[in-house]
Structure formats: structure tokens, C-alpha cells
Enzyme design. Structure first.
Site, PDB file in Angstrom:
ATOM      1  N   ASN A   1      -2.480  -9.190  -1.453  1.00 29.38           N
ATOM      2  CA  ASN A   1      -1.780  -7.904  -1.442  1.00 29.38           C
ATOM      3  C   ASN A   1      -2.799  -6.775  -1.314  1.00 29.38           C
ATOM      4  O   ASN A   1      -3.634  -6.617  -2.187  1.00 29.38           O
ATOM      5  CB  ASN A   1      -0.986  -7.765  -2.754  1.00 29.38           C
ATOM      6  CG  ASN A   1      -0.262  -6.430  -2.854  1.00 29.38           C
ATOM      7  OD1 ASN A   1      -0.478  -5.522  -2.059  1.00 29.38           O
ATOM      8  ND2 ASN A   1       0.579  -6.304  -3.857  1.00 29.38           N
TER       9      ASN A   1
ATOM     10  N   HIS B   1      -7.789  -0.536  -0.944  1.00 29.00           N
ATOM     11  CA  HIS B   1      -7.602  -1.590   0.063  1.00 29.00           C
ATOM     12  C   HIS B   1      -6.693  -1.224   1.236  1.00 29.00           C
ATOM     13  O   HIS B   1      -5.657  -1.852   1.472  1.00 29.00           O
ATOM     14  CB  HIS B   1      -7.104  -2.880  -0.570  1.00 29.00           C
ATOM     15  CG  HIS B   1      -6.015  -2.745  -1.599  1.00 29.00           C
ATOM     16  ND1 HIS B   1      -4.871  -2.043  -1.381  1.00 29.00           N
ATOM     17  CD2 HIS B   1      -5.927  -3.237  -2.865  1.00 29.00           C
ATOM     18  CE1 HIS B   1      -4.107  -2.121  -2.469  1.00 29.00           C
ATOM     19  NE2 HIS B   1      -4.732  -2.830  -3.374  1.00 29.00           N
TER      20      HIS B   1
ATOM     21  N   ASP C   1     -11.688  -6.066  -4.452  1.00 37.04           N
ATOM     22  CA  ASP C   1     -10.381  -6.507  -4.969  1.00 37.04           C
ATOM     23  C   ASP C   1     -10.459  -7.961  -5.436  1.00 37.04           C
ATOM     24  O   ASP C   1      -9.523  -8.751  -5.244  1.00 37.04           O
ATOM     25  CB  ASP C   1      -9.268  -6.315  -3.930  1.00 37.04           C
ATOM     26  CG  ASP C   1      -7.874  -6.393  -4.556  1.00 37.04           C
ATOM     27  OD1 ASP C   1      -7.772  -6.516  -5.796  1.00 37.04           O
ATOM     28  OD2 ASP C   1      -6.892  -6.355  -3.797  1.00 37.04           O
TER      29      ASP C   1
ATOM     30  N   HIS D   1     -10.913  -7.159 -10.624  1.00 35.73           N
ATOM     31  CA  HIS D   1     -10.006  -7.584 -11.696  1.00 35.73           C
ATOM     32  C   HIS D   1     -10.759  -8.566 -12.587  1.00 35.73           C
ATOM     33  O   HIS D   1     -11.111  -9.667 -12.141  1.00 35.73           O
ATOM     34  CB  HIS D   1      -8.752  -8.242 -11.112  1.00 35.73           C
ATOM     35  CG  HIS D   1      -7.920  -7.296 -10.290  1.00 35.73           C
ATOM     36  ND1 HIS D   1      -6.976  -6.455 -10.850  1.00 35.73           N
ATOM     37  CD2 HIS D   1      -7.922  -7.024  -8.956  1.00 35.73           C
ATOM     38  CE1 HIS D   1      -6.408  -5.730  -9.888  1.00 35.73           C
ATOM     39  NE2 HIS D   1      -6.969  -6.055  -8.736  1.00 35.73           N
ATOM     40  N   LEU D   2     -11.029  -8.157 -13.823  1.00 36.67           N
ATOM     41  CA  LEU D   2     -11.772  -9.022 -14.748  1.00 36.67           C
ATOM     42  C   LEU D   2     -10.845  -9.830 -15.659  1.00 36.67           C
ATOM     43  O   LEU D   2     -11.292 -10.737 -16.348  1.00 36.67           O
ATOM     44  CB  LEU D   2     -12.751  -8.196 -15.588  1.00 36.67           C
ATOM     45  CG  LEU D   2     -13.919  -7.575 -14.801  1.00 36.67           C
ATOM     46  CD1 LEU D   2     -14.789  -6.720 -15.720  1.00 36.67           C
ATOM     47  CD2 LEU D   2     -14.762  -8.650 -14.130  1.00 36.67           C
ATOM     48  N   ARG D   3      -9.566  -9.466 -15.687  1.00 36.04           N
ATOM     49  CA  ARG D   3      -8.504 -10.231 -16.369  1.00 36.04           C
ATOM     50  C   ARG D   3      -8.585 -10.230 -17.898  1.00 36.04           C
ATOM     51  O   ARG D   3      -7.689 -10.772 -18.549  1.00 36.04           O
ATOM     52  CB  ARG D   3      -8.465 -11.692 -15.888  1.00 36.04           C
ATOM     53  CG  ARG D   3      -8.263 -11.861 -14.388  1.00 36.04           C
ATOM     54  CD  ARG D   3      -6.932 -11.366 -13.911  1.00 36.04           C
ATOM     55  NE  ARG D   3      -6.669 -11.714 -12.515  1.00 36.04           N
ATOM     56  CZ  ARG D   3      -6.049 -10.923 -11.659  1.00 36.04           C
ATOM     57  NH1 ARG D   3      -5.627  -9.727 -12.042  1.00 36.04           N
ATOM     58  NH2 ARG D   3      -5.839 -11.306 -10.419  1.00 36.04           N
TER      59      ARG D   3
HETATM   60 ZN   LIG Z   1      -4.058  -3.433  -5.172  1.00 34.26          ZN
END
Ligand SMILES: [Zn+2]
Length: 430
Positions: free
Chosen positions: A273, A227, A300, A55-57
């Protein structure tokens, strides 16, 4: 421009010199020389790592991470290519947004950035996004995911699986049955009852994986499970593969190491999560990775600003950063325990994620004629994790104060050093 990497143990084998010219490996052998020399005595050389789940946001949450800082963290972790998840603001559900992320990667990246497209518009699970337009865009998207959310509607999931066949795409499913996880806070078990936190049952993950492998079989398409975290999930994927279903699966470093006992602290740094699971689940995902049921390790990496993590458990965001510690965790849990060789680490952290994501120029072997994406790693080093010592804009590492084995000494992206002596090389992609 030529560089010789002196005396690296390629995939943990015999020491050799690697000559790199114009971004390509042009010779491997003894006593090679080049204009520049990097001493790699005692270090292991692996192909540049590939993360299928980052996730690079950016765009939207540049306070948590940017393409630049996220890829800097990636480079420090030995990664040369990261797949950027679609849950940005705006969501990466159009050709325009995926091209924006792709361009940011090309212009400012310390690693190559391959955008992932959202499966449904706005991640809302109601209408398919423009999958074909994203595949045809400059970003050439092949991986589609609503990660963070599950594509829970079976009809939409079926249509998505059917649609991506046209361009050899894959649906990466975040397997979380929404009704079974309403308000869920931690792994469901004796401990969730004891701590008074709403349980997140394993079956919420397993039911979706079981459904989706059957859908993938039914329509003859390719499914990737994000995941995976429970023993039951491993068993379902093992069964699906035995039937010849085209499914691949990933496990995160944190699910290989950490278990739900950590939640006793009520420290939201451990809130993630899917949730940290039981010790038995940890053993099962290690076994699954060792025997090839689980194909890859993916981080993740989920950066969050301090205020979203330093609050009470129930209000805190889900997620942990992980790019800079991934290889160390894999060493500790899989290599030092004898479950994986370095050769297999190169498969599960480089070759296979590149193949699943259909990126042809990453995950290549360290061989003459191949692109010089290389990580030099010192498995004998140890380090104590200090949250402030990260290139990420966020600090939410669950390993603060832990001593971990190994250290990335250098990373080369197409022959160009992005990390040297453990430090970022300045001036890349300004
Ligand atoms: Zn996920």
C-alpha cells in the site's frame, strides 16, 4: 577513542582518510592515523542514511519487529536514524507512547529512533491527537502521520496543518481516498480486470494530494506526501512546487523498481500500500526523483509475520520490508542508470529526510566538526537476496532470489560502528 577510515571515496569522489574522535569527524585528508583503522579502499562513504518512514511495530507487534531488530536492519542498510511510524498498538498518539518509543531507541537502538506522532486519536480520523504535547515531549515530535490510513476529513487535515505550524511540524499524509479504495487489492488498470482483483485507482492517491497541497497553501503550512506512486501524483507535486507551496514528497525503493505485472503471480509478497503501479508510473517516479520533484527516498519498511503474508492474496497484509535493500535498489534504479550521482543520493537518503523531519544532528555533511554518522558502501559488489539473511524479525522481502548491486560494508553511528564487514557489531544497546 579515535578511528581512521582509510581511503574512502567521499560521496563517490576522490579517496581520502576520515579521522573520527569521540564521535566527531576531526580531520579529512591523506595519511591520517588513529587508534583503530578501518580499511575503506574502493568503498564509497556517504553520510548515515535517514529513513523518514519506518514501521518498527513496537509496542504491540513485537512478533513482527522490535525497536531493536528494526534498527539492526536499519544499520545493516546503512541507516543511522529512522522515523518510527505511529501505527503501533497502542497507537503513538500521546506523549507517553512517543516517549516510550524514543526511550526504547535510546536504550536498545542500533540507530537513532525519532518517533512520528499520530495525527488523530487511535488513527481513527475523528479527533486530533495531542500534537502539542507530543511536540513538547522528550521525543520532540515534529512529524505527524496517520500512515496506514489517510486523514481523509478535509477539516481535520486543515486543522492539523494549522496546528503544527506553532512548532514547525509537518503532516505526512498517506494519500488514499477511502471510498475510492474500498476493498482495493491492486493497481486499477487492464491487469486488475484480467486478474479479477479490485482495482486501486491512481486518482484515489492523486485526489488527496491535490486537495492537501491546496490546503497547505491555504493555511501556509508544511505538507509531506508519503510514498507517492503515480505519474499524476508527480505532476501535482511538480505543479504545487512551481506555485511555491511548501510540499515535500517521498518515493519508496519498491515503487522505483517493481511494477504491477508482478501481481500476475498472485504472490502476496507483492501486495503493498500503495500498490505496485504500471511501468509508466515507475518511469515517472524515477524522473520525479531525478529532477527534484520527489525530495527523498523512504523505505516504508513494513514487517509482517509469515502467517500474514503466506495466505491468499485477498487476505494477506499490505507491506514489504526494505531497510536492508534500499540503497541497492537506489543504486540499481537511479545511480547505475545515470539519473542520480552519489552526491544526490546523500541528499535524498540523508540530508533532506533529516531536514524534513527537523532532526538537526543527522543528515549532516561528511566534514570536519560534523557528527560521524557514516556508511561505507561497496557499489561494485553484488548479492543475491536471501529472505532469511536479515536482521528483521520478518521475512517479507519482495526481492528474494534477485541479484542486487552493492553492499553496505560498515555503518558508524556517532563514530561507533554498528556494522563492520557487513555484520552487526554485537553488544550495542543490550
Ligand atoms: Zn502508508
Amino acid at each position: 577513542m579515535s578511528t581512521v577510515i582509510k581511503g574512502a571515496r567521499i560521496l563517490g569522489g576522490e579517496a581520502a582518510d576520515i579521522l573520527v574522535e569521540d564521535g566527531v569527524i576531526t580531520a579529512i585528508g591523506a595519511d591520517l592515523s588513529g587508534e583503530e583503522t578501518v580499511d575503506a579502499a574502493g568503498l564509497i562513504a556517504l553520510p548515515g542514511l535517514v529513513d523518514l518512514h519506518t514501521h518498527l511495530r513496537e509496542p504491540g507487534r513485537e512478533d513482527a519487529e522490535t525497536v531493536r531488530t528494526g534498527t539492526q536492519a536499519a544499520a545493516r542498510g546503512g541507516f543511522t536514524c529512522v522515523f518510527a511510524m505511529a501505527n503501533t498498538e497502542p497507537v503513538a498518539d500521546t506523549a507517553g507512547v512517543v516517549e516510550q518509543v524514543w526511550r526504547l531507541g535510546r536504550e536498545h537502538g542500533y540507530a537513532d529512533v525519532q518517533p512520528i506522532g499520530a495525527v488523530t486519536v487511535g488513527l481513527e480520523g475523528e479527533r486530533l491527537s495531542e500534537l502539542g504535547a507530543m511536540a513538547d515531549s522528550a521525543a520532540q515530535v515534529r512529524v505527524f502521520s496517520d500512515d496506514g490510513k489517510c486523514v481523509s476529513d478535509a477539516v481535520l487535515m486543515r486543522r492539523a496543518l494549522e496546528y503544527v505550524k506553532a512548532f514547525d511540524g509537518v503532516i505526512a499524509q498517506h494519500a488514499q481516498e477511502p471510498r475510492l479504495t474500498e476493498g482495493a487489492q491492486m493497481n486499477e488498470g487492464p491487469l486488475s480486470g484480467e486478474l479479477g482483483l479490485t482495482g486501486w485507482p491512481a486518482v484515489a492517491e492523486e485526489a488527496i494530494i491535490a486537495r492537501d497541497v491546496l490546503l497547505a497553501e491555504h493555511v501556509g503550512s508544511r505538507l509531506h506526501v508519503c510514498h507517492l506512486s503515480t505519474r499524476g501524483s508527480v505532476e501535482i507535486v511538480r505543479w504545487a512546487k512551481s506555485r511555491g507551496i511548501d510540499v515535500t514528497a517521498e518515493v519508496t525503493p519498491h515503487h522505483l523498481l517493481l511494477d504491477d505485472e508482478l501481481v500476475r503471480s498472485y504472490d502476496p509478497i507483492f501486495k503493498v500500500n500503495p500498490p505496485l503501479r504500471s511501468k509508466d508510473d515507475v518511469l515517472a517516479v524515477r524522473e520525479g526523483l531525478a529532477d527534484g520533484t520527489i525530495d527523498i527516498v523512504a523505505t516504508d519498511h513494513a514487517p509482517h509475520p509469515m502467517e500474514d503474508k503466506e495466505c491468499e492474496w485477498g487476505a494477506a497484509a499490505f507491506g514489504m520490508i526494505g531497510l536492508e535493500t534500499a540503497l541497492s535498489i537506489v543504486q540499481q534504479t537511479m545511480v547505475d542508470t545515470g539519473a542520480l550521482s552519489w552526491e544526490r543520493v546523500a541528499e535524498v537518503m540523508s540530508a533532506t529526510p533529516a531536514r524534513i523531519g527537523r532532526v538537526a544532528h543527522h543528515g549532516r555533511p561528511l566534514a570536519v566538526g560534523e557528527p560521524a554518522h557514516v556508511v561505507l558502501y561497496d557499489p561494485a559488489a553484488t548479492r543475491t537476496i536471501e529472505p532469511a539473511d536479515t536482521a528483521s524479525l520478518s521475512r517479507n522481502t519482495p526481492y528474494a532470489g534477485r541479484e542486487l548491486p552493492g553492499r553496505v560494508v560498515a555503518t558508524f553511528l556517532a563514530g561507533k560502528a554498528t556494522v563492520l564487514d557487513g555484520h552487526l557489531v554485537e553488544g550495542i544497546g543490550q
